[in-house]
Design a protein around this motif. Sequence first.
Motif, mmCIF file in Angstrom:
data_model
loop_
_atom_site.group_PDB
_atom_site.id
_atom_site.type_symbol
_atom_site.label_atom_id
_atom_site.label_comp_id
_atom_site.label_asym_id
_atom_site.label_seq_id
_atom_site.Cartn_x
_atom_site.Cartn_y
_atom_site.Cartn_z
ATOM 1 N N MET A 1 -29.666 52.129 51.509
ATOM 2 C CA MET A 1 -30.084 53.068 50.538
ATOM 3 C C MET A 1 -31.007 54.208 51.071
ATOM 4 O O MET A 1 -31.843 54.181 51.843
ATOM 5 N N ARG A 2 -30.733 55.353 50.982
ATOM 6 C CA ARG A 2 -31.102 56.667 51.409
ATOM 7 C C ARG A 2 -32.208 56.960 50.397
ATOM 8 O O ARG A 2 -31.973 57.032 49.094
ATOM 9 N N ILE A 3 -33.640 57.315 50.821
ATOM 10 C CA ILE A 3 -34.671 57.519 50.073
ATOM 11 C C ILE A 3 -34.492 59.298 49.736
ATOM 12 O O ILE A 3 -34.232 60.038 50.721
ATOM 13 N N THR A 4 -34.434 59.629 48.485
ATOM 14 C CA THR A 4 -34.466 60.958 48.096
ATOM 15 C C THR A 4 -35.365 61.689 47.644
ATOM 16 O O THR A 4 -35.376 63.016 47.727
ATOM 17 N N HIS A 5 -36.524 61.035 47.605
ATOM 18 C CA HIS A 5 -37.902 61.716 47.445
ATOM 19 C C HIS A 5 -38.946 61.524 48.395
ATOM 20 O O HIS A 5 -38.869 60.171 49.047
ATOM 21 N N PHE A 6 -39.925 62.156 48.559
ATOM 22 C CA PHE A 6 -41.176 62.143 49.376
ATOM 23 C C PHE A 6 -42.393 62.226 48.463
ATOM 24 O O PHE A 6 -42.327 63.122 47.948
ATOM 25 N N SER A 7 -43.141 61.124 48.667
ATOM 26 C CA SER A 7 -44.406 61.083 47.568
ATOM 27 C C SER A 7 -45.635 60.910 48.533
ATOM 28 O O SER A 7 -45.617 60.226 49.403
ATOM 29 N N THR A 8 -46.656 61.738 48.030
ATOM 30 C CA THR A 8 -47.834 61.542 48.824
ATOM 31 C C THR A 8 -49.215 61.645 47.692
ATOM 32 O O THR A 8 -49.035 62.546 46.949
ATOM 33 N N ALA A 9 -50.298 60.903 48.121
ATOM 34 C CA ALA A 9 -51.339 61.117 47.174
ATOM 35 C C ALA A 9 -52.454 62.014 48.074
ATOM 36 O O ALA A 9 -53.425 62.383 47.494
ATOM 37 N N ASP A 10 -52.052 62.561 49.219
ATOM 38 C CA ASP A 10 -52.836 63.270 49.824
ATOM 39 C C ASP A 10 -52.895 64.545 49.552
ATOM 40 O O ASP A 10 -51.811 65.550 49.703
ATOM 41 N N LEU A 11 -53.897 65.323 48.917
ATOM 42 C CA LEU A 11 -53.780 66.529 48.428
ATOM 43 C C LEU A 11 -53.810 67.758 49.439
ATOM 44 O O LEU A 11 -52.719 68.593 49.260
ATOM 45 N N ALA A 12 -54.037 67.663 50.874
ATOM 46 C CA ALA A 12 -54.105 68.682 51.683
ATOM 47 C C ALA A 12 -52.651 68.633 52.210
ATOM 48 O O ALA A 12 -51.993 69.755 52.317
ATOM 49 N N LEU A 13 -52.047 67.401 52.282
ATOM 50 C CA LEU A 13 -50.526 67.602 52.834
ATOM 51 C C LEU A 13 -49.775 67.933 51.668
ATOM 52 O O LEU A 13 -48.830 68.691 51.964
ATOM 53 N N ALA A 14 -49.765 67.349 50.278
ATOM 54 C CA ALA A 14 -49.075 68.090 49.332
ATOM 55 C C ALA A 14 -49.088 69.472 49.194
ATOM 56 O O ALA A 14 -48.014 70.192 48.910
ATOM 57 N N THR A 15 -50.401 70.128 49.292
ATOM 58 C CA THR A 15 -50.904 71.500 49.381
ATOM 59 C C THR A 15 -49.591 72.325 50.240
ATOM 60 O O THR A 15 -49.034 73.150 50.035
ATOM 61 N N THR A 16 -49.906 71.757 51.606
ATOM 62 C CA THR A 16 -48.940 72.200 52.772
ATOM 63 C C THR A 16 -47.539 72.210 52.550
ATOM 64 O O THR A 16 -46.798 73.291 52.525
ATOM 65 N N VAL A 17 -47.178 70.910 52.051
ATOM 66 C CA VAL A 17 -45.707 70.789 51.887
ATOM 67 C C VAL A 17 -45.191 71.932 50.669
ATOM 68 O O VAL A 17 -44.286 72.518 50.764
ATOM 69 N N SER A 18 -46.060 71.948 49.614
ATOM 70 C CA SER A 18 -45.548 72.690 48.557
ATOM 71 C C SER A 18 -45.600 74.475 48.746
ATOM 72 O O SER A 18 -45.118 75.095 48.132
ATOM 73 N N ILE A 19 -46.068 74.870 50.178
ATOM 74 C CA ILE A 19 -45.835 76.115 50.431
ATOM 75 C C ILE A 19 -44.595 76.228 50.735
ATOM 76 O O ILE A 19 -44.014 77.316 50.156
ATOM 77 N N TRP A 20 -43.713 75.348 51.231
ATOM 78 C CA TRP A 20 -42.436 75.617 51.680
ATOM 79 C C TRP A 20 -41.156 74.892 50.777
ATOM 80 O O TRP A 20 -40.274 75.054 50.884
ATOM 81 N N PHE A 21 -41.780 73.769 50.311
ATOM 82 C CA PHE A 21 -40.749 73.113 49.244
ATOM 83 C C PHE A 21 -41.355 73.043 47.912
ATOM 84 O O PHE A 21 -42.611 72.776 47.647
ATOM 85 N N PRO A 22 -40.565 73.009 46.843
ATOM 86 C CA PRO A 22 -41.025 73.058 45.503
ATOM 87 C C PRO A 22 -41.596 71.729 45.053
ATOM 88 O O PRO A 22 -40.996 70.393 45.386
ATOM 89 N N LEU A 23 -42.763 71.674 44.340
ATOM 90 C CA LEU A 23 -43.037 70.345 43.882
ATOM 91 C C LEU A 23 -42.422 69.858 42.786
ATOM 92 O O LEU A 23 -41.933 70.474 42.027
ATOM 93 N N GLN A 24 -41.784 68.799 42.773
ATOM 94 C CA GLN A 24 -40.871 68.107 41.641
ATOM 95 C C GLN A 24 -41.640 67.322 40.669
ATOM 96 O O GLN A 24 -41.195 67.517 39.611
ATOM 97 N N GLN A 25 -42.760 66.777 40.892
ATOM 98 C CA GLN A 25 -43.383 65.931 39.861
ATOM 99 C C GLN A 25 -44.901 65.463 40.472
ATOM 100 O O GLN A 25 -45.124 65.531 41.527
ATOM 101 N N VAL A 26 -45.956 65.355 39.498
ATOM 102 C CA VAL A 26 -47.079 64.900 39.698
ATOM 103 C C VAL A 26 -47.159 63.563 38.763
ATOM 104 O O VAL A 26 -47.339 63.784 37.657
ATOM 105 N N ASP A 27 -47.211 62.472 39.375
ATOM 106 C CA ASP A 27 -47.442 61.188 38.750
ATOM 107 C C ASP A 27 -48.728 60.871 38.622
ATOM 108 O O ASP A 27 -49.565 60.532 39.578
ATOM 109 N N LYS A 28 -49.168 60.949 37.498
ATOM 110 C CA LYS A 28 -50.706 60.757 37.062
ATOM 111 C C LYS A 28 -50.810 59.212 36.227
ATOM 112 O O LYS A 28 -51.823 59.049 35.571
ATOM 113 N N LYS A 29 -49.862 58.381 36.557
ATOM 114 C CA LYS A 29 -49.981 57.005 36.000
ATOM 115 C C LYS A 29 -51.126 56.325 36.393
ATOM 116 O O LYS A 29 -51.774 55.801 35.465
#
Length: 78
Positions: A1-29
């Motif tokens: 099974m291929r993983i189609t999404h990447f998730s992180t709780a690291d705000l610094a990493l998410a910020t960096t990634v979102s400069i180049w890739f669109p944020l799909q979702q913020v899961d606040k459960k």
Amino acid sequence: MRITHFSTADLALATTVSIWFPLQQVDKKNPRRALFTFERSKELDELVDKYWKRELQVEPRQYFDQLKSLKARLYSNE
């Protein structure tokens, strides 16, 4: 099974990634730890690898503006 999404709780990493890739979702459960989700790709995996190896350079103002944007999404009621 291929993983189609990447998730992180690291705000610094998410910020960096979102400069180049669109944020799909913020899961606040979990009120103690939000997850930022991106569509996974080879390019994204390479970027994350470079992030952890400290091989990336980001324009400081761009990073700060992106951080503000992610925090706005994080603390919004969406």
